[in-house]
Write a protein that holds these residues in place. Structure first.
Motif, PDB file in Angstrom:
ATOM      1  N   PRO A  18      -0.167 -13.597  12.141  1.00  0.00           N
ATOM      2  CA  PRO A  18       0.207 -13.561  10.577  1.00  0.00           C
ATOM      3  C   PRO A  18       0.691 -12.255  10.232  1.00  0.00           C
ATOM      4  N   GLU A  19       1.701 -12.123   9.292  1.00  0.00           N
ATOM      5  CA  GLU A  19       2.393 -10.866   8.828  1.00  0.00           C
ATOM      6  C   GLU A  19       1.286 -10.023   8.075  1.00  0.00           C
ATOM      7  N   GLY A  20       0.957  -8.827   8.654  1.00  0.00           N
ATOM      8  CA  GLY A  20       0.038  -7.880   7.755  1.00  0.00           C
ATOM      9  C   GLY A  20      -1.134  -8.146   8.240  1.00  0.00           C
ATOM     10  N   LYS A  21      -1.637  -9.082   9.212  1.00  0.00           N
ATOM     11  CA  LYS A  21      -2.972  -9.315   9.616  1.00  0.00           C
ATOM     12  C   LYS A  21      -3.143  -9.127  11.126  1.00  0.00           C
TER      13      LYS A  21
END
Length: 282
Positions: free
Chosen positions: A81-84
Motif C-alpha cells: 500500500p502507498e505510504g504503508k
C-alpha cells in the motif's frame, strides 16, 4: 616471488569472475528455458475458456489408468500500500488428492493451508458417473456461481487478490455440503450443474454472521458442523458453442439458517436469491 604473489590474486580474481559469469549465464539460460517451457506446455491453467479446467476437474479427468492422483498449487503474495509497510504472505498452499474406486466412482478432496497456520478442507466429494455426460455428486463442493468461485486458482484472475465482488458478494471460496447432478449436453454445447446445499448461517447463537462489512462472506458454513433446516438450490449453465467464448448463467435461491436458540427471532431466517451472468473470451 613477490611478483608472483601480486599477480596470483589478479589471476584468481579473473578466474573467479569468468567462473561467476559462466555460472550466472548458465543459470539465466536454464531459468528462462524453464519458464518458457512451463508456460507453453506445462501451465496448469489454460487461458482458453472453452478448455479451462479447475483443480477438481483436472483430478477427475486426469487419472486414467491409475487409482491415486495427487496435485498441488500455492500462492505467495506481496502487497505494498502507498505510504504503508508492505505485506508478504503465503496466502495458501493447496494439496489435491483423487481416488478412483472404479470406472464410475471417484473421490476428490482439496486440503488448503492458509497463511501458514490455518487448515481447511475446501472440497471433499464423491463423483459417480451415471453415463458419459451425467454425473451425480455429493459431499463438500464449490457452489457454482460466477467464474472465480469455481476457478479460484491464482492464474485465472487478474491482480494480486481476488476481485472484491468475488470476495464479499459471491464469497469465494464458497463451498457447502450438498448433493446434485452435473454433466454436458454436447449437442447444445451446454454444461449444466444443479445442487441442493445447506444455506448461509445468519446467527450461530452467539453473534450475527451477515454484516455490511463483509457481505455474505461471514455466512459460509464450509462444512464445519453446518446447521440446516432447509436446503437451497444452486444451478448453473455454461454455453461453449461459439469458438473462444464461454457464457455462464448462474442462479441461487433459498433461505438462511440460524441456531435453534435464535431461530424464531425476526430476521434470523431471510430469503437469499441471486442471479449471475459471466462471460470469458479469448
Amino acid at each position: 616471488m613477490l611478483l608472483i604473489v601480486r599477480k596470483a590474486p589478479m589471476v584468481l580474481f579473473f578466474l573467479n569472475f569468468v567462473g561467476y559469469s559462466f555460472f550466472l549465464s548458465t543459470f539465466l539460460v536454464i531459468l528462462i528455458s524453464a519458464i518458457s517451457f512451463a508456460q507453453t506446455t506445462q501451465d496448469s491453467i489454460t487461458f482458453d475458456p472453452q478448455k479451462q479446467l479447475n483443480a477438481a476437474q483436472r483430478i477427475l479427468s486426469g487419472n486414467y489408468g491409475q487409482a491415486v492422483t495427487v496435485g498441488a498449487y500455492g500462492e505467495l503474495t506481496y502487497n505494498q500500500p502507498e505510504g504503508k509497510n508492505g505485506e508478504l504472505d503465503v496466502q495458501r498452499l493447496v494439496l489435491l488428492f483423487g481416488y478412483k474406486f472404479n470406472d464410475k466412482t471417484q473421490f476428490v478432496t482439496e486440503v488448503e493451508f492458509e497463511h501458514v497456520q490455518e487448515v481447511y478442507i475446501e472440497q471433499a466429494f464423491i463423483n459417480y458417473s451415471v453415463g458419459s455426460n451425467v454425473s451425480l455428486r455429493g459431499g463438500l463442493m464449490l457452489v457454482p456461481f460466477g467464474i472465480i468461485n469455481e476457478f479460484h486458482e491464482p492464474t485465472t484472475f487478474n491482480g494480486v487478490e481476488r476481485p472484491s465482488m468475488d470476495n464479499k458478494i459471491v464469497p469465494t471460496t464458497w463451498r457447502e455440503i450438498g448433493i446434485g447432478v452435473s454433466g454436458r449436453l454436447d449437442g447444445l454445447a451446454l454444461r449444466y450443474q444443479a445442487y441442493l446445499f445447506n444455506g448461509f448461517i445468519s446467527h450461530d447463537g452467539e453473534a450475527g454472521k451477515l454484516k455490511g462489512s463483509n457481505g455474505l462472506r461471514g455466512g459460509r458454513q464450509k462444512g464445519a458442523e453446518s446447521m440446516v433446516d432447509q436446503f437451497n438450490l444452486s444451478a448453473k449453465l455454461d454455453y461453449y458453442g461459439i469458438p473462444n467464448l464461454r457464457i455462464g448463467l448462474s442462479g441461487y435461491h433459498g433461505r438462511t439458517q440460524a441456531d435453534d436458540a435464535v431461530n424464531d427471532v425476526l430476521g434470523s431466517d431471510i430469503g437469499v436469491s441471486m442471479i449471475g451472468l459471466d462471460a470469458r473470451y479469448k
